[in-house]
Design an enzyme around this catalytic site. Structure first.
Site, PDB file in Angstrom:
ATOM      1  N   ASP A 149       0.840  -1.213   0.000  1.00 15.94           N
ATOM      2  CA  ASP A 149       0.000   0.000   0.000  1.00 15.94           C
ATOM      3  C   ASP A 149       0.870   1.256   0.000  1.00 15.94           C
ATOM      4  OD1 ASP A 149      -2.317  -1.599   0.127  1.00 15.94           O
ATOM      5  OD2 ASP A 149      -2.028  -1.841   2.283  1.00 15.94           O
ATOM      6  N   HIS A 187      -5.333  -3.555   5.530  1.00 10.03           N
ATOM      7  CA  HIS A 187      -4.938  -3.866   4.153  1.00 10.03           C
ATOM      8  C   HIS A 187      -6.115  -4.406   3.356  1.00 10.03           C
ATOM      9  CE1 HIS A 187      -2.619  -5.063   0.698  1.00 10.03           C
ATOM     10  NE2 HIS A 187      -3.033  -6.309   0.828  1.00 10.03           N
TER      11      HIS A 187
END
Ligand code: NAI
Length: 341
Positions: A149, A187
């Site tokens: 990310d 996530h």
């Protein structure tokens, strides 16, 4: 010298991750494990003339794989296909991670465990509860890998800035601009919270700011769609996973981290500043969150909550949304272990 084990080494993530770690100067021994083909992959990599040795193990040799391992990466499990969310993978991957973490608890109880398999938000709680049940849990040793990310946020931020002002990339090195963003939360989708630390860039992005947030949160979908059923991120994940592992390894050698905003999805109650983090997200019962970590000897010694103290009103909204979703994801993982005998 550090022995690193990769469980799920023959997969789309596992193979390039194994290659990158074979090239990593901090690794002395690389042990590869999978239910298929790991011996061949280990043999292949063992011909590369870097300093580390590399051995691939067959599916009955998890003990040999893990014996004396100090860092264990887990990319074992099923990836997403179009139409599947990370949460849909839970049924397949929960049992795999439970059994592999049980093996780590038995054969490498001091190892740092880096969970890559999805859904990270639920599988890290599975790893933690499994080790707690075995009496082997060390809070600083279990980390959910959310680094992809950050890698995406850094890439996309530069893309957006360049699209507004094409000279930006010429005036400064792209990697200097990378330092201006970090990612916290979880996530998956709306649990992923990109934070632009240089707020002047939020003004520069202007209307693109919301697009930037959405692209970081759902960037994985772009790859799932483009691969048309052949899986999800593998090469970019291997890069992000190897970078993350390299920071863990660097800390074994007391070297300064290269990435200042390296974050991991961690069990808050067991870590220094964990309670402070819970207070700052206004939810003292939230047990897991991804935040920048402070490492020593491969272990998380504390988490850095500074970023939570400087949130803009929009970022606070993002945190509130993420916290609600995270509770459900975490509970799902915990009950998988607590409800099983
Ligand atoms: P893949 O299907 O290509 O590879 C998975 C590998 O795991 C296979 O080689 C399979 O044989 C192995 N495996 C299955 N059960 C096992 C067991 N019990 N023990 C050892 N190995 C086992 O999948 P891919 O693309 O490599 O993805 C792996 C995982 O990583 C997926 O869950 C995916 O969602 C996740 N992922 C996580 C990301 C993150 O940012 N944390 C990003 C990209 C993928």
């Amino acid at each position: 010298m550090v022995k690193v084990a990769i469980l799920g080494a023959s997969g789309g993530v596992g193979q390039p991750l194994s290659l990158l770690l074979k090239l990593c100067p901090y690794v002395s021994e690389l042990a590869l494990y999978d239910i298929r083909a790991a011996e061949g992959i280990g043999k292949d990599l063992s011909h590369i003339n870097t300093n580390s040795s590399c051995v691939g193990y067959d599916k009955d040799s998890i003990e040999g794989t893990l014996s004396n391992a100090q860092v264990v990466l887990i990319p074992a499990g099923v990836p997403r296909k179009p139409g599947l969310t990370r949460d849909d993978l839970f049924k397949m991957n929960a049992g795999i991670v439970k059994s592999l973490v049980t093996a780590v608890g038995n054969f490498a109880p001091n190892a740092r465990i880096l969970v890559i398999s999805n859904p990270v938000n639920s599988l890290v709680p599975i790893a933690v509860e499994t080790l707690k049940k075995m009496g082997k849990f060390k809070p600083g040793n279990v980390m959910g890998v959310t680094n992809l990310d950050l890698v995406r946020a850094e890439t996309f931020l530069v893309d957006y800035l360049l699209s507004k002002n094409p000279t930006v990339g010429q005036e400064q090195d792209k990697t200097t601009m990378h330092k201006k963003v970090t990612v916290i939360g979880g996530h998956s989708g709306e649990t992923i919270i990109p934070i632009i630390t240089d707020k002047s860039l939020v003004f520069q992005l202007d209307r693109q700011y919301e697009n930037f947030i959405h692209r970081v949160q759902f960037g994985g979908d772009e790859i799932v769609k483009a691969k048309q059923g052949a899986g999800s991120a593998t090469l970019s994940m291997a890069f992000a996973g190897a970078k993350f592992a390299e920071e863990i390894l660097r800390s074994f050698y007391n070297e300064k981290p290269e990435t200042e905003s390296l974050s991991a999805f961690v069990y808050l109650p067991g870590l220094k500043n964990g309670k402070k983090a819970q207070k700052l997200v206004r939810d003292s019962s939230l047990e897991y969150f991804s935040l920048p970590i402070v490492l020593k000897n491969g272990t998380i010694v504390s988490i850095d909550t500074d970023i939570l103290e400087k949130l803009s009103p929009r970022e606070e909204q993002l945190v509130d949304t993420a916290v609600k979703e995270l509770h459900k994801n975490i509970e799902k993982g915990k009950s998988f272990i607590l409800d099983s005998s």
